[in-house]
Design a protein around this motif. Sequence first.
Motif, PDB file in Angstrom:
ATOM      1  N   SER A  11      29.401  -1.660   3.801  1.00 56.46           N
ATOM      2  CA  SER A  11      28.847  -1.779   2.339  1.00 56.46           C
ATOM      3  C   SER A  11      30.184  -1.455   0.914  1.00 56.46           C
ATOM      4  CB  SER A  11      27.599  -1.310   2.190  1.00 56.46           C
ATOM      5  OG  SER A  11      26.839  -1.328   3.343  1.00 56.46           O
ATOM      6  N   HIS A  12      30.133  -1.859  -0.005  1.00 57.99           N
ATOM      7  CA  HIS A  12      30.357  -1.059  -0.560  1.00 57.99           C
ATOM      8  C   HIS A  12      29.860  -0.429  -1.901  1.00 57.99           C
ATOM      9  CE1 HIS A  12      31.626  -4.835  -2.870  1.00 57.99           C
ATOM     10  NE2 HIS A  12      30.241  -4.608  -3.205  1.00 57.99           N
ATOM     11  N   VAL A  13      28.619   0.604  -1.955  1.00 59.69           N
ATOM     12  CA  VAL A  13      28.546   0.930  -2.945  1.00 59.69           C
ATOM     13  C   VAL A  13      28.956   2.261  -4.082  1.00 59.69           C
ATOM     14  CG1 VAL A  13      25.954   2.249  -3.477  1.00 59.69           C
ATOM     15  CG2 VAL A  13      25.973   0.009  -2.059  1.00 59.69           C
ATOM     16  N   PHE A  56      36.735  -8.766  -0.455  1.00 60.90           N
ATOM     17  CA  PHE A  56      35.409  -8.103  -1.982  1.00 60.90           C
ATOM     18  C   PHE A  56      35.492  -8.897  -3.112  1.00 60.90           C
ATOM     19  CE2 PHE A  56      37.638  -5.786  -4.986  1.00 60.90           C
ATOM     20  CZ  PHE A  56      39.186  -5.977  -4.916  1.00 60.90           C
ATOM     21  N   ASN A  57      34.959  -8.631  -3.870  1.00 59.39           N
ATOM     22  CA  ASN A  57      34.759  -9.322  -5.149  1.00 59.39           C
ATOM     23  C   ASN A  57      34.863  -8.180  -6.038  1.00 59.39           C
ATOM     24  OD1 ASN A  57      32.085  -8.080  -3.821  1.00 59.39           O
ATOM     25  ND2 ASN A  57      31.475  -8.539  -6.377  1.00 59.39           N
ATOM     26  N   ASP A  58      35.294  -8.428  -7.642  1.00 55.42           N
ATOM     27  CA  ASP A  58      35.689  -7.532  -8.310  1.00 55.42           C
ATOM     28  C   ASP A  58      34.670  -7.519  -9.040  1.00 55.42           C
ATOM     29  OD1 ASP A  58      36.767  -5.824 -10.888  1.00 55.42           O
ATOM     30  OD2 ASP A  58      36.328  -7.523 -11.439  1.00 55.42           O
ATOM     31  N   HIS A  59      32.952  -6.645  -9.937  1.00 53.32           N
ATOM     32  CA  HIS A  59      32.578  -6.726 -10.626  1.00 53.32           C
ATOM     33  C   HIS A  59      32.449  -6.434 -11.602  1.00 53.32           C
ATOM     34  CE1 HIS A  59      32.072  -5.023  -6.124  1.00 53.32           C
ATOM     35  NE2 HIS A  59      30.330  -4.782  -5.998  1.00 53.32           N
ATOM     36  N   PHE A  60      33.129  -7.561 -12.886  1.00 52.12           N
ATOM     37  CA  PHE A  60      34.201  -7.206 -13.509  1.00 52.12           C
ATOM     38  C   PHE A  60      33.796  -6.036 -14.727  1.00 52.12           C
ATOM     39  CE2 PHE A  60      28.952 -10.531 -14.578  1.00 52.12           C
ATOM     40  CZ  PHE A  60      30.585 -11.844 -13.526  1.00 52.12           C
ATOM     41  N   ASP A 124      38.336  -2.353  -7.901  1.00 50.91           N
ATOM     42  CA  ASP A 124      37.004  -1.980  -8.241  1.00 50.91           C
ATOM     43  C   ASP A 124      36.418  -1.029  -6.760  1.00 50.91           C
ATOM     44  OD1 ASP A 124      35.612  -3.737  -6.821  1.00 50.91           O
ATOM     45  OD2 ASP A 124      34.479  -3.712  -9.275  1.00 50.91           O
ATOM     46  N   HIS A 125      35.236  -0.335  -6.785  1.00 50.65           N
ATOM     47  CA  HIS A 125      34.529   0.051  -5.795  1.00 50.65           C
ATOM     48  C   HIS A 125      34.741  -1.469  -4.905  1.00 50.65           C
ATOM     49  CE1 HIS A 125      30.654  -1.597  -8.118  1.00 50.65           C
ATOM     50  NE2 HIS A 125      30.712  -2.183  -6.854  1.00 50.65           N
ATOM     51  N   GLY A 126      34.953  -2.651  -4.812  1.00 54.98           N
ATOM     52  CA  GLY A 126      34.450  -3.409  -3.630  1.00 54.98           C
ATOM     53  C   GLY A 126      35.206  -3.179  -3.144  1.00 54.98           C
ATOM     54  N   SER A 193      20.850  -6.309   2.197  1.00 57.52           N
ATOM     55  CA  SER A 193      20.307  -6.559   1.326  1.00 57.52           C
ATOM     56  C   SER A 193      20.387  -5.384  -0.510  1.00 57.52           C
ATOM     57  CB  SER A 193      19.032  -6.114   1.574  1.00 57.52           C
ATOM     58  OG  SER A 193      18.658  -4.898   2.449  1.00 57.52           O
ATOM     59  N   HIS A 194      20.636  -5.889  -1.116  1.00 58.26           N
ATOM     60  CA  HIS A 194      20.203  -5.333  -2.558  1.00 58.26           C
ATOM     61  C   HIS A 194      20.039  -6.512  -3.808  1.00 58.26           C
ATOM     62  CE1 HIS A 194      24.238  -5.962  -2.218  1.00 58.26           C
ATOM     63  NE2 HIS A 194      24.524  -4.920  -3.707  1.00 58.26           N
ATOM     64  N   GLN A 195      19.364  -5.985  -4.463  1.00 54.97           N
ATOM     65  CA  GLN A 195      19.152  -6.934  -6.034  1.00 54.97           C
ATOM     66  C   GLN A 195      18.741  -5.658  -6.760  1.00 54.97           C
ATOM     67  OE1 GLN A 195      17.273 -10.471  -5.842  1.00 54.97           O
ATOM     68  NE2 GLN A 195      16.600 -10.500  -8.347  1.00 54.97           N
ATOM     69  N   ALA A 240      24.277 -11.514  -1.925  1.00 55.35           N
ATOM     70  CA  ALA A 240      24.436 -12.364  -1.374  1.00 55.35           C
ATOM     71  C   ALA A 240      25.843 -12.036  -0.868  1.00 55.35           C
ATOM     72  CB  ALA A 240      24.415 -13.787  -2.570  1.00 55.35           C
ATOM     73  N   GLU A 241      26.999 -10.666  -1.473  1.00 58.32           N
ATOM     74  CA  GLU A 241      28.112 -10.004  -1.284  1.00 58.32           C
ATOM     75  C   GLU A 241      27.601 -10.306   0.163  1.00 58.32           C
ATOM     76  OE1 GLU A 241      28.600  -6.885  -4.207  1.00 58.32           O
ATOM     77  OE2 GLU A 241      27.926  -6.028  -2.980  1.00 58.32           O
ATOM     78  N   LEU A 242      27.479 -10.405   1.387  1.00 57.63           N
ATOM     79  CA  LEU A 242      26.946 -10.974   2.796  1.00 57.63           C
ATOM     80  C   LEU A 242      28.229 -11.865   3.302  1.00 57.63           C
ATOM     81  CD1 LEU A 242      23.916  -9.641   4.009  1.00 57.63           C
ATOM     82  CD2 LEU A 242      26.710  -8.496   4.871  1.00 57.63           C
TER      83      LEU A 242
HETATM   84 FE    FE Z   1      28.884  -4.968  -4.752  1.00 55.63          FE
END
Ligand code: FE
Length: 280
Positions: A11-13, A56-60, A124-126, A193-195, A240-242
């Motif tokens: 995870s990358h919270v 990873f993904n950038d989160h805007f 970013d945090h990702g 999992s997270h939303q 869905a980042e998974l």
């Molecule tokens: Fe994320």
Amino acid sequence: MARIVGGLGTSHVPSIGAALDKGLRDTPEWKPFFDGYVPAQEWVREQRPDVAVVVFNDHFNALFLDRVPTFAVGCAAEYHPVDEGWGPRAIPPFEGAADFAWHLVDTLVDNHFDPEIIQEIKVDHGLQVPMELFWGRPPEAWPVKVVPIFVNVLQYPIPRPDRLYALGEVLGRAIADYDSDERFVVLGTGGLSHQLQGARAGFVNPDADRRFLQDIAHDPGKLAGWSREQYVETFGGEGAELIMWLVMRGALDPEVVVRHRHYFVPASMTGAGMIVLENA
Ligand code: FE
Ligand code: DHB
């Protein structure tokens, strides 16, 4: 020829980084989470990887809706941490492995993946959080070079899970073909999992998370065969980042051994999971 020493999933919270910034590592809320990473950090120290390919993904934070590459490969010499709004963090910049990154781009295009090529971007945090979870916070420089692979998991249509698994297979071949004696590790990040928004905000699914941590090792074909909708339904909108873990898994051999695995829920609003895999 270069060699993959293993695959790491985590995870990358962002609040994980914030907790470390604020010195909360050993508080009752966070200690069980961080303690779970200690064996993985030992594994990384023993394996001494030279290059980390971080999916990873950038989160805007570095990219926004005006340009959304489905896949992008960082070919830069250096990546600075992006300020996500709380001020600059006390972590060093990440050295890029540009030579391998260009080899990867060549190999991807030869295999019908056509990524955006990025030569200047902040991360970013990702990327920041997984690096700190596995390597700890270095006083001066990270002991490993990075190749970021950015995946769009925010703006629909996001890529299909089977496509990410196939991309991982090409990544694995690109590493095996690379003329170097460097040691590579591949990181899949995000989830579990997270939303974070909408009617199901706060949704977590620990049973499905635990099953994912089994299946990503031993039945990745099943996870690659799921639809995007199944990921959203099962793991939440952001869960869905998974799908990005499938790139890491695709780069490994069909048979792997699980060296370490950890699960803790919730970290912020997320089921937080970690896995360390080696080719069997
Ligand atoms: Fe994320
Ligand atoms: C959270 C989790 C994420 O993966 C993310 O990118 C942002 C926030 C959270 O649980 O707070």
